[in-house]
Design a protein around this motif. Structure first.
Motif, PDB file in Angstrom:
ATOM      1  N   GLY A  98      -4.923  -1.146   4.410  1.00 17.62           N
ATOM      2  CA  GLY A  98      -5.714  -1.671   3.312  1.00 17.62           C
ATOM      3  C   GLY A  98      -7.217  -1.577   3.512  1.00 17.62           C
ATOM      4  O   GLY A  98      -7.968  -2.229   2.796  1.00 17.62           O
ATOM      5  N   LEU A  99      -7.665  -0.780   4.475  1.00 17.74           N
ATOM      6  CA  LEU A  99      -9.103  -0.597   4.679  1.00 17.74           C
ATOM      7  C   LEU A  99      -9.637   0.332   3.600  1.00 17.74           C
ATOM      8  O   LEU A  99      -9.060   1.369   3.314  1.00 17.74           O
ATOM      9  CB  LEU A  99      -9.389   0.019   6.047  1.00 17.74           C
ATOM     10  N   ARG A 100     -10.767  -0.047   3.033  1.00 22.88           N
ATOM     11  CA  ARG A 100     -11.390   0.780   1.999  1.00 22.88           C
ATOM     12  C   ARG A 100     -12.726   1.297   2.518  1.00 22.88           C
ATOM     13  O   ARG A 100     -13.339   0.715   3.406  1.00 22.88           O
ATOM     14  CB  ARG A 100     -11.614  -0.034   0.742  1.00 22.88           C
TER      15      ARG A 100
ATOM     16  N   ALA B  88       0.854  -1.179   0.000  1.00 23.02           N
ATOM     17  CA  ALA B  88       0.000   0.000   0.000  1.00 23.02           C
ATOM     18  C   ALA B  88       0.892   1.232   0.000  1.00 23.02           C
ATOM     19  O   ALA B  88       1.935   1.247   0.654  1.00 23.02           O
ATOM     20  CB  ALA B  88      -0.888  -0.002   1.241  1.00 23.02           C
ATOM     21  N   PRO B  89       0.523   2.269  -0.751  1.00 21.93           N
ATOM     22  CA  PRO B  89       1.342   3.457  -0.737  1.00 21.93           C
ATOM     23  C   PRO B  89       1.382   4.045   0.667  1.00 21.93           C
ATOM     24  O   PRO B  89       0.362   4.113   1.352  1.00 21.93           O
ATOM     25  CB  PRO B  89       0.634   4.410  -1.709  1.00 21.93           C
TER      26      PRO B  89
ATOM     27  N   GLU C  48     -13.215   2.039  15.484  1.00 19.55           N
ATOM     28  CA  GLU C  48     -13.775   0.696  15.604  1.00 19.55           C
ATOM     29  C   GLU C  48     -13.349  -0.196  14.441  1.00 19.55           C
ATOM     30  O   GLU C  48     -12.967  -1.355  14.628  1.00 19.55           O
ATOM     31  CB  GLU C  48     -15.303   0.776  15.667  1.00 19.55           C
ATOM     32  N   ARG C  49     -13.377   0.335  13.224  1.00 19.12           N
ATOM     33  CA  ARG C  49     -12.966  -0.455  12.050  1.00 19.12           C
ATOM     34  C   ARG C  49     -11.487  -0.819  12.126  1.00 19.12           C
ATOM     35  O   ARG C  49     -11.096  -1.934  11.783  1.00 19.12           O
ATOM     36  CB  ARG C  49     -13.229   0.331  10.759  1.00 19.12           C
ATOM     37  N   LEU C  50     -10.652   0.128  12.570  1.00 16.23           N
ATOM     38  CA  LEU C  50      -9.215  -0.138  12.687  1.00 16.23           C
ATOM     39  C   LEU C  50      -8.951  -1.209  13.750  1.00 16.23           C
ATOM     40  O   LEU C  50      -8.133  -2.112  13.537  1.00 16.23           O
ATOM     41  CB  LEU C  50      -8.455   1.145  13.017  1.00 16.23           C
ATOM     42  N   VAL C  51      -9.631  -1.105  14.875  1.00 18.33           N
ATOM     43  CA  VAL C  51      -9.447  -2.092  15.939  1.00 18.33           C
ATOM     44  C   VAL C  51      -9.929  -3.464  15.454  1.00 18.33           C
ATOM     45  O   VAL C  51      -9.265  -4.476  15.678  1.00 18.33           O
ATOM     46  CB  VAL C  51     -10.176  -1.648  17.227  1.00 18.33           C
TER      47      VAL C  51
ATOM     48  N   ARG D 293      -7.241   7.955   9.153  1.00 15.09           N
ATOM     49  CA  ARG D 293      -7.503   7.603   7.746  1.00 15.09           C
ATOM     50  C   ARG D 293      -6.218   7.168   7.038  1.00 15.09           C
ATOM     51  O   ARG D 293      -6.240   6.263   6.200  1.00 15.09           O
ATOM     52  CB  ARG D 293      -8.158   8.778   7.028  1.00 15.09           C
ATOM     53  N   VAL D 294      -5.108   7.813   7.357  1.00 11.54           N
ATOM     54  CA  VAL D 294      -3.836   7.407   6.760  1.00 11.54           C
ATOM     55  C   VAL D 294      -3.474   5.997   7.234  1.00 11.54           C
ATOM     56  O   VAL D 294      -3.041   5.157   6.439  1.00 11.54           O
ATOM     57  CB  VAL D 294      -2.718   8.425   7.093  1.00 11.54           C
TER      58      VAL D 294
END
Length: 147
Positions: free
Chosen positions: A114-116, A67-68, A128-131, A107-108
């Motif tokens: 790789g979360l979209r 991922a960049p 929550e999504r990151l965890v 967000r970075v």
């Protein structure tokens, strides 16, 4: 059986082939496997009677696209943050760690992992999504393995 090493120990032959495959991967690919972000897949090849359908020589493993990486606006070290999340065993620890971060930094980090589809999320939903993506995935995987 074709491909069986001398002595007929099929399991040892399979383990040797897997070892060869893993030794050809980059450290990032091996880490992705260990963290559950990548997987090894068994793909059947053509039967021995059809040499035209098989590659002439084994090809090296194709590395996963990276991922960049952009630095966060406040200069948070994403590698250190990922490593910190990897050491945490409880979702609440990850939530406490990420909550003080700015939404831009979150967000970075999400992009790095790789979360979209996180652009429109509120900060609490993003945390929550990151965890879930890091600690939650690892905890769920451990629970499945324990069964």
């Amino acid at each position: 059986m074709t491909g069986t090493p001398p002595g007929g120990d099929l399991a040892a032959g399979v383990l040797a082939r897997v070892g060869e495959l893993l030794s050809g991967l980059s450290a990032a690919d091996v880490a992705a496997l260990a963290q559950g972000r990548a997987r090894l897949v068994v793909v059947p090849v053509a039967p021995a009677g059809h040499p035209a359908d098989r590659p002439a020589a084994p090809t090296p493993a194709t590395p996963l696209p990276a991922a960049p990486v952009r630095p966060t606006p406040s200069g948070v070290d994403l590698d250190a943050a990922s490593a910190t999340l990897d050491t945490m065993a409880h979702r609440r620890d990850g939530t406490a760690y990420l909550t003080p971060w700015s939404t831009r930094d979150l967000r970075v980090l999400a992009a790095r992992l790789g979360l979209r589809g996180v652009g429109g999320l509120r900060k609490a939903e993003l945390v929550e999504r990151l965890v879930d993506r890091t600690i939650g995935f690892r905890v769920a995987s451990a629970a499945v393995r324990a069964r």
